[in-house]
Design a protein around this motif. Structure first.
Motif, PDB file in Angstrom:
ATOM      1  N   ALA A 185       9.578 -36.196 -13.480  1.00  0.00           N
ATOM      2  CA  ALA A 185       8.711 -37.275 -13.940  1.00  0.00           C
ATOM      3  C   ALA A 185       9.324 -38.011 -15.127  1.00  0.00           C
ATOM      4  CB  ALA A 185       7.343 -36.711 -14.317  1.00  0.00           C
ATOM      5  N   LEU A 186       9.947 -37.273 -16.029  1.00  0.00           N
ATOM      6  CA  LEU A 186      10.531 -37.897 -17.223  1.00  0.00           C
ATOM      7  C   LEU A 186      11.697 -38.805 -16.869  1.00  0.00           C
ATOM      8  CD1 LEU A 186      10.458 -34.937 -19.791  1.00  0.00           C
ATOM      9  CD2 LEU A 186       9.027 -36.986 -19.795  1.00  0.00           C
ATOM     10  N   THR A 187      12.556 -38.405 -15.926  1.00  0.00           N
ATOM     11  CA  THR A 187      13.694 -39.246 -15.568  1.00  0.00           C
ATOM     12  C   THR A 187      13.247 -40.587 -14.998  1.00  0.00           C
ATOM     13  OG1 THR A 187      13.871 -38.219 -13.361  1.00  0.00           O
ATOM     14  CG2 THR A 187      15.193 -37.266 -15.137  1.00  0.00           C
ATOM     15  N   SER A 188      12.186 -40.575 -14.210  1.00  0.00           N
ATOM     16  CA  SER A 188      11.710 -41.832 -13.623  1.00  0.00           C
ATOM     17  C   SER A 188      10.948 -42.675 -14.646  1.00  0.00           C
ATOM     18  CB  SER A 188      10.847 -41.564 -12.390  1.00  0.00           C
ATOM     19  OG  SER A 188       9.836 -40.633 -12.666  1.00  0.00           O
ATOM     20  N   THR A 189      10.245 -42.037 -15.591  1.00  0.00           N
ATOM     21  CA  THR A 189       9.558 -42.832 -16.619  1.00  0.00           C
ATOM     22  C   THR A 189      10.549 -43.473 -17.571  1.00  0.00           C
ATOM     23  OG1 THR A 189       9.218 -40.789 -17.904  1.00  0.00           O
ATOM     24  CG2 THR A 189       7.383 -41.550 -16.584  1.00  0.00           C
ATOM     25  N   ILE A 190      11.659 -42.791 -17.833  1.00  0.00           N
ATOM     26  CA  ILE A 190      12.715 -43.390 -18.660  1.00  0.00           C
ATOM     27  C   ILE A 190      13.194 -44.681 -18.009  1.00  0.00           C
ATOM     28  CG2 ILE A 190      15.115 -43.106 -19.402  1.00  0.00           C
ATOM     29  CD1 ILE A 190      14.466 -40.113 -19.814  1.00  0.00           C
ATOM     30  N   PHE A 191      13.424 -44.618 -16.706  1.00  0.00           N
ATOM     31  CA  PHE A 191      13.874 -45.806 -15.971  1.00  0.00           C
ATOM     32  C   PHE A 191      12.845 -46.938 -16.037  1.00  0.00           C
ATOM     33  CE2 PHE A 191      12.911 -47.591 -11.680  1.00  0.00           C
ATOM     34  CZ  PHE A 191      13.816 -48.646 -11.714  1.00  0.00           C
ATOM     35  N   LEU A 192      11.594 -46.636 -15.762  1.00  0.00           N
ATOM     36  CA  LEU A 192      10.562 -47.671 -15.746  1.00  0.00           C
ATOM     37  C   LEU A 192      10.384 -48.293 -17.123  1.00  0.00           C
ATOM     38  CD1 LEU A 192       7.924 -45.862 -13.487  1.00  0.00           C
ATOM     39  CD2 LEU A 192       9.280 -47.872 -12.873  1.00  0.00           C
ATOM     40  N   HIS A 193      10.467 -47.481 -18.167  1.00  0.00           N
ATOM     41  CA  HIS A 193      10.354 -47.997 -19.537  1.00  0.00           C
ATOM     42  C   HIS A 193      11.531 -48.916 -19.855  1.00  0.00           C
ATOM     43  CE1 HIS A 193       9.609 -48.249 -23.813  1.00  0.00           C
ATOM     44  NE2 HIS A 193       8.643 -47.347 -23.769  1.00  0.00           N
ATOM     45  N   GLU A 194      12.725 -48.524 -19.426  1.00  0.00           N
ATOM     46  CA  GLU A 194      13.920 -49.315 -19.711  1.00  0.00           C
ATOM     47  C   GLU A 194      13.849 -50.701 -19.069  1.00  0.00           C
ATOM     48  OE1 GLU A 194      17.745 -50.581 -20.898  1.00  0.00           O
ATOM     49  OE2 GLU A 194      16.297 -49.125 -21.680  1.00  0.00           O
ATOM     50  N   VAL A 195      13.261 -50.797 -17.893  1.00  0.00           N
ATOM     51  CA  VAL A 195      13.145 -52.093 -17.217  1.00  0.00           C
ATOM     52  C   VAL A 195      12.407 -53.092 -18.111  1.00  0.00           C
ATOM     53  CG1 VAL A 195      12.105 -53.303 -15.255  1.00  0.00           C
ATOM     54  CG2 VAL A 195      13.274 -51.120 -14.898  1.00  0.00           C
ATOM     55  N   SER A 196      11.279 -52.670 -18.661  1.00  0.00           N
ATOM     56  CA  SER A 196      10.488 -53.561 -19.516  1.00  0.00           C
ATOM     57  C   SER A 196      11.156 -53.771 -20.869  1.00  0.00           C
ATOM     58  CB  SER A 196       9.084 -52.974 -19.729  1.00  0.00           C
ATOM     59  OG  SER A 196       8.406 -52.845 -18.502  1.00  0.00           O
ATOM     60  N   THR A 197      11.709 -52.711 -21.444  1.00  0.00           N
ATOM     61  CA  THR A 197      12.344 -52.807 -22.762  1.00  0.00           C
ATOM     62  C   THR A 197      13.518 -53.763 -22.745  1.00  0.00           C
ATOM     63  OG1 THR A 197      11.671 -50.563 -23.397  1.00  0.00           O
ATOM     64  CG2 THR A 197      13.556 -51.512 -24.561  1.00  0.00           C
ATOM     65  N   ALA A 198      14.402 -53.622 -21.748  1.00  0.00           N
ATOM     66  CA  ALA A 198      15.576 -54.487 -21.656  1.00  0.00           C
ATOM     67  C   ALA A 198      15.173 -55.943 -21.465  1.00  0.00           C
ATOM     68  CB  ALA A 198      16.466 -54.028 -20.505  1.00  0.00           C
TER      69      ALA A 198
END
Length: 471
Positions: free
Chosen positions: A326-339
């Motif tokens: 779950a953490l690996t996929s949330t890192i990805f989803l957060h990065e999409v918005s952050t970037a």
């Protein structure tokens, strides 16, 4: 975007980050659920075929867009097609990634709570006022409807992800992926070995692997396409991660590797769950969405109640891998918005990540409370949590995935596409014609079927029966 854009430092780091973005609750929770409800081996056979003709080509498509544009998904389409409506696809991908994360984080909080309960020797059974034990369903219902516990867990997991994202692409995302993804596989293999010793192992293996073509139906095919779509994180902004790939990365190979690792995790989850389910009388592999939080606790309590250490170790390890995924996929989803925010607003990564995290906490809190104190607030007869899930998964997500396929198939020039498919002349690619047929015709048709089926609740079998009736 500038060619000196900060990216992954190594090919392995990029691969593990991309694999981590795909590996998530969809593999360990949704895949066994879908397989259990769709005939086990029949679903697996179709799923592997779908990966080849749907998942991998669409992965390559999103990778090609991201690396060629060298921009986050919100800007990539505008870079490659300036002053065109294609930018809507990029903005939509950012929107869907953020919206999914608002309620996905809530579920990650549940996983965190169950992991903590398992480690502290919890039984996952409710305790009545008279001291008697209730059921795992009551335990789960009591937790998610609690006005405080889920919010605390939501805050903790959001804080963890925030720290990783603020640390940057290399020191945060890449470094955490190099730790989390291998740890996930190591613990899963240990659990697979343990599950092989359970009395229901043979039945579990037979259910998952014994060839059974009779159970293959159009609805099983549609379920497999949907599972591939969500499990691979298609349409959610993989373009952003691809923008961090180095020019010498073979996109075809990394897409195949991501698909293989993602599928391996799903199969390993099946090898863990189905032997356990078949080891307890009265349990069925078709347990539905309650498999992880309601059915499996019953399995653990029933199968391991005479072995105190294993009754602590196995649930702790299982919910531990669920949390890692779950953490690996949330890192990805957060990065999409952050970037996207950082590059569009020209602000620091820290400020952008903070904005995203605060919004996630605010909206996530409302979604969480909609399972309890705010359950009376309904949107189209759905609570807020379910509405967010329906709106993104059934409507926006298929559209962004469709847009990526059509963009690669019809908008990118042959030169642009060929340069990415061959890694700028460094590798061979002999599948151009089949690839274009898939992204121009086959994949869009499949996505449209997913979209229509999700919105109308009409099964593919009903459509087939209707067409046959015409003749």
């Amino acid at each position: 975007m500038s060619s000196d854009r900060i990216g992954f430092a190594s090919k392995l780091g990029g691969l593990l980050a991309a694999a981590g973005s795909a590996v998530g609750l969809g593999n360990i929770w949704r895949f066994p659920t879908q397989a259990g409800e769709n005939g086990g081996s029949a679903f697996l056979i179709v799923y592997i075929a779908v990966i080849l003709i749907f998942g991998i080509p669409l992965l390559i498509s999103e990778f090609a867009i991201g690396r060629h544009a060298r921009a986050n998904v919100g800007n990539a389409y505008s870079v490659l097609a300036p002053n065109s409506w294609w930018k809507i696809i990029g903005i939509g991908s950012v929107f869907v990634a953020f919206t999914i994360l608002t309620y996905y984080n809530v579920v990650v909080g549940w996983v965190f709570y169950y992991t903590a309960e398992a480690v502290t020797a919890g039984s996952f059974l409710s305790v009545h006022d008279d001291g008697t034990l209730g059921t795992s369903a009551e335990f789960f219902g009591s937790f998610v409807s609690n006005p405080y516990k889920p919010l605390i867990c939501l805050f903790i997991v959001t804080a963890i992800i925030h720290v990783v994202i603020v640390s940057g692409v290399r020191k945060g995302i890449e470094r955490s992926s190099k730790i989390l993804v291998p740890a996930l596989f190591i613990i899963m293999i240990m659990l697979v070995i343990f599950s092989a010793t359970m009395p229901g192992a043979a039945k579990g293996y037979e259910f998952l692997f014994k060839l059974n073509f009779d159970d293959i139906t159009p609805d099983v095919v549609l379920s497999a396409v949907g599972q591939c779509f969500y499990s691979f994180s298609l349409g959610m902004g993989l373009v952003t991660y691809a923008s961090y790939f180095r020019r010498d990365v073979n996109l075809n190979r990394i897409a195949l590797s991501v698909a293989s690792l993602d599928t391996l995790v799903a199969i390993l989850a099946g090898l863990i769950i189905f032997p356990a389910v078949f080891s307890v009388a009265g349990m069925s592999p078709a347990q539905g969405a309650g498999l992880v939080f309601i059915s499996l606790p019953n399995v653990f309590n029933s199968a391991l109640h005479d072995h105190a250490f294993l009754n602590w170790l196995i649930p702790s390890a299982f919910y531990g891998i669920l949390l890692l995924a779950a953490l690996t996929s949330t890192i990805f989803l957060h990065e999409v918005s952050t970037a996207f925010i950082a590059e569009r607003a020209q602000i620091s990564r820290t400020k952008s990540a903070t904005i995203v995290s605060i919004l996630l906490l605010a909206i996530g809190a409302v979604a969480s409370l909609s399972m309890g104190p705010l359950s009376d607030i309904l949107i189209f007869n759905m609570n807020i949590f379910d509405f967010l899930d329906f709106f993104t998964a059934k409507i926006i997500l298929p559209l962004t995935g469709l847009g990526a396929a059509l963009f690669v198939g019809y908008k990118m020039t042959t030169t642009q596409l060929w340069s990415e498919l061959t890694s700028y002349g460094k590798v061979k690619f002999i599948w151009l014609i089949p690839f274009l047929i898939l992204v121009r015709f086959i994949i869009p048709i499949l996505i449209i079927i997913i979209l229509v089926s999700g919105l109308t609740n009409i099964s593919v079998s009903d459509v087939v029966a209707f067409i046959k009736g015409l003749f």
